[in-house]
Design an enzyme around this catalytic site. Structure first.
Site, PDB file in Angstrom:
ATOM      1  N   HIS A  57      30.117 -45.959 -10.888  1.00  0.00           N
ATOM      2  CA  HIS A  57      29.369 -46.281  -9.669  1.00  0.00           C
ATOM      3  C   HIS A  57      28.814 -45.002  -9.060  1.00  0.00           C
ATOM      4  O   HIS A  57      29.090 -43.908  -9.537  1.00  0.00           O
ATOM      5  CB  HIS A  57      30.209 -47.094  -8.679  1.00  0.00           C
ATOM      6  CG  HIS A  57      31.379 -46.382  -8.089  1.00  0.00           C
ATOM      7  ND1 HIS A  57      32.455 -45.950  -8.830  1.00  0.00           N
ATOM      8  CD2 HIS A  57      31.662 -46.022  -6.802  1.00  0.00           C
ATOM      9  CE1 HIS A  57      33.342 -45.374  -8.036  1.00  0.00           C
ATOM     10  NE2 HIS A  57      32.883 -45.396  -6.789  1.00  0.00           N
ATOM     11  N   HIS A  59      29.109 -43.295  -6.117  1.00  0.00           N
ATOM     12  CA  HIS A  59      29.698 -42.408  -5.107  1.00  0.00           C
ATOM     13  C   HIS A  59      29.761 -40.956  -5.595  1.00  0.00           C
ATOM     14  O   HIS A  59      30.001 -40.703  -6.779  1.00  0.00           O
ATOM     15  CB  HIS A  59      31.096 -42.905  -4.716  1.00  0.00           C
ATOM     16  CG  HIS A  59      31.036 -44.112  -3.814  1.00  0.00           C
ATOM     17  ND1 HIS A  59      32.081 -45.004  -3.695  1.00  0.00           N
ATOM     18  CD2 HIS A  59      30.051 -44.561  -2.997  1.00  0.00           C
ATOM     19  CE1 HIS A  59      31.735 -45.950  -2.828  1.00  0.00           C
ATOM     20  NE2 HIS A  59      30.518 -45.714  -2.394  1.00  0.00           N
ATOM     21  N   ASP A  61      31.909 -38.652  -5.407  1.00  0.00           N
ATOM     22  CA  ASP A  61      33.110 -38.182  -6.098  1.00  0.00           C
ATOM     23  C   ASP A  61      33.218 -38.772  -7.514  1.00  0.00           C
ATOM     24  O   ASP A  61      34.276 -38.671  -8.155  1.00  0.00           O
ATOM     25  CB  ASP A  61      34.377 -38.467  -5.273  1.00  0.00           C
ATOM     26  CG  ASP A  61      34.641 -39.938  -5.069  1.00  0.00           C
ATOM     27  OD1 ASP A  61      33.693 -40.693  -4.793  1.00  0.00           O
ATOM     28  OD2 ASP A  61      35.807 -40.360  -5.193  1.00  0.00           O
ATOM     29  N   HIS A  62      32.131 -39.370  -8.000  1.00  0.00           N
ATOM     30  CA  HIS A  62      32.092 -39.899  -9.369  1.00  0.00           C
ATOM     31  C   HIS A  62      30.878 -39.387 -10.146  1.00  0.00           C
ATOM     32  O   HIS A  62      30.897 -39.372 -11.371  1.00  0.00           O
ATOM     33  CB  HIS A  62      32.102 -41.434  -9.352  1.00  0.00           C
ATOM     34  CG  HIS A  62      33.344 -41.986  -8.720  1.00  0.00           C
ATOM     35  ND1 HIS A  62      34.375 -42.532  -9.449  1.00  0.00           N
ATOM     36  CD2 HIS A  62      33.753 -41.998  -7.423  1.00  0.00           C
ATOM     37  CE1 HIS A  62      35.354 -42.880  -8.621  1.00  0.00           C
ATOM     38  NE2 HIS A  62      35.004 -42.561  -7.389  1.00  0.00           N
ATOM     39  N   HIS A 115      33.426 -52.986  -4.650  1.00  0.00           N
ATOM     40  CA  HIS A 115      33.539 -51.653  -4.039  1.00  0.00           C
ATOM     41  C   HIS A 115      32.125 -51.151  -3.722  1.00  0.00           C
ATOM     42  O   HIS A 115      31.860 -50.674  -2.612  1.00  0.00           O
ATOM     43  CB  HIS A 115      34.264 -50.722  -5.003  1.00  0.00           C
ATOM     44  CG  HIS A 115      34.407 -49.301  -4.544  1.00  0.00           C
ATOM     45  ND1 HIS A 115      35.144 -48.930  -3.455  1.00  0.00           N
ATOM     46  CD2 HIS A 115      33.887 -48.146  -5.049  1.00  0.00           C
ATOM     47  CE1 HIS A 115      35.071 -47.618  -3.298  1.00  0.00           C
ATOM     48  NE2 HIS A 115      34.308 -47.115  -4.251  1.00  0.00           N
ATOM     49  N   ASP A 134      36.610 -47.236  -9.234  1.00  0.00           N
ATOM     50  CA  ASP A 134      37.266 -47.550  -7.964  1.00  0.00           C
ATOM     51  C   ASP A 134      37.358 -49.065  -7.734  1.00  0.00           C
ATOM     52  O   ASP A 134      37.402 -49.513  -6.590  1.00  0.00           O
ATOM     53  CB  ASP A 134      36.499 -46.931  -6.786  1.00  0.00           C
ATOM     54  CG  ASP A 134      36.635 -45.415  -6.729  1.00  0.00           C
ATOM     55  OD1 ASP A 134      37.357 -44.839  -7.565  1.00  0.00           O
ATOM     56  OD2 ASP A 134      36.000 -44.812  -5.845  1.00  0.00           O
ATOM     57  N   HIS A 172      41.413 -42.633  -9.245  1.00  0.00           N
ATOM     58  CA  HIS A 172      42.147 -41.949  -8.181  1.00  0.00           C
ATOM     59  C   HIS A 172      43.654 -42.101  -8.347  1.00  0.00           C
ATOM     60  O   HIS A 172      44.136 -43.132  -8.823  1.00  0.00           O
ATOM     61  CB  HIS A 172      41.766 -42.511  -6.797  1.00  0.00           C
ATOM     62  CG  HIS A 172      40.376 -42.165  -6.361  1.00  0.00           C
ATOM     63  ND1 HIS A 172      40.069 -40.993  -5.708  1.00  0.00           N
ATOM     64  CD2 HIS A 172      39.213 -42.845  -6.485  1.00  0.00           C
ATOM     65  CE1 HIS A 172      38.769 -40.968  -5.436  1.00  0.00           C
ATOM     66  NE2 HIS A 172      38.229 -42.079  -5.899  1.00  0.00           N
TER      67      HIS A 172
HETATM   68 FE    FE Z   1      36.121 -42.665  -5.628  1.00  0.00          FE
HETATM   69 ZN    ZN Z   2      34.013 -45.001  -4.900  1.00  0.00          ZN
END
Ligand code: FE
Ligand code: ZN
Length: 256
Positions: A57, A59, A61-62, A115, A134, A172
């Site tokens: 996805h 985001h 942090d990905h 998400h 996530d 995570h």
């Molecule tokens: Fe994340």
């Molecule tokens: Zn995420």
């Protein structure tokens, strides 16, 4: 067919980037690289060349390492078709029912919104490996940033239906806090109590808990058990639709 070698790269506060390597062909992919440098170091330490980045996805942090990894390696970016405009450097757009191969290892793509509205998961059946970003966490699930409870429940049910020996590689290390919440809403679940103790012990020693097994998730993850009478009862919704129970569990976890 080929069974992947899988390497865990802990980055940022609690993210895991997963490095996948097909031993027969040398093809290598990084799943959800939040940052590029730790991936570069892991590749160099093993003498592997990066062929692809896989994104679940959009985001930061990905996908934060996408462009730097593309620039430094001859790698393509594979990501969700439904979210193509939010995936930096995307080359290959995939969605529900698509397959994509890393060397001799084939991934089946599942569309699992909730998400985010475009979230996908990569399932490599021959490696018994699920990369679910996530959407599904060990004993937990992602927050509903862009999707509805009905969408997320449907996504989780489809992940739940994969073979029980599948290893769940989520993005995570949230397991300890998830376990503490799970115990609160499913206090009479013995399998959960045992697992929560193992997780506390592992985390006290700084050990990772990911990956877990899908059959363990089915037995202990409250968000996969929203259609169990015990969970409905725990949130005061006896006999309610599982979507309602799921929504209430998610609401409570948001405030946990
Ligand atoms: Fe994340
Ligand atoms: Zn995420």
């Amino acid at each position: 067919m080929s069974v992947l070698e899988i390497v865990r790269i802990p980055v940022l506060r609690d993210n895991y980037v997963w490095l996948l390597h097909c031993p027969a062909t040398g093809a290598t992919a990084a799943v959800d690289p939040a940052v590029a440098e730790p991936v570069d170091r892991a590749l160099a330490a093993r003498g592997w060349a990066l062929s692809a980045v896989l994104n679940t996805h959009h985001h930061a942090d990905h996908v934060g390492g996408n462009l730097a990894l593309k620039r430094r390696h001859d790698a393509i970016v594979v990501g969700p078709a439904a979210d193509a405009d939010r995936i930096p450097g995307i080359d290959v757009k995939v969605g529900e029912g698509d397959t994509w191969s890393l060397g001799d290892a084939t991934a089946h793509v599942l569309f699992v919104p909730g998400h985010t509205r475009g979230h996908i998961a990569f399932h490599f059946p021959e490696s018994a490996a699920l990369f679910c970003g996530d959407t599904l966490f060990l004993m937990g699930c992602g927050r509903l940033f862009e999707g509805t409870p009905a969408q997320m429940w449907d996504s989780l049910r489809r992940l739940r239906a994969l073979p029980g020996d599948s290893r769940v590689f989520c993005a995570h290390e949230y397991t300890r806090s998830n376990a503490r919440f799970a115990i609160q809403v499913d206090p009479h679940n013995d399998a959960l109590r045992r697992r929560a103790e193992e997780v506390e012990r592992a985390r006290r020693h700084g050990h990772p808990t990911v990956p877990g097994r899908l059959d363990e998730e089915r037995a202990t993850n409250p968000f996969l058990r929203a259609d169990q009478p015990a969970l409905a009862h725990a949130v005061g919704l006896d006999g309610a639709d599982p979507v309602e129970v799921f929504a209430e569990l998610r609401r409570r976890k948001d405030n946990f």
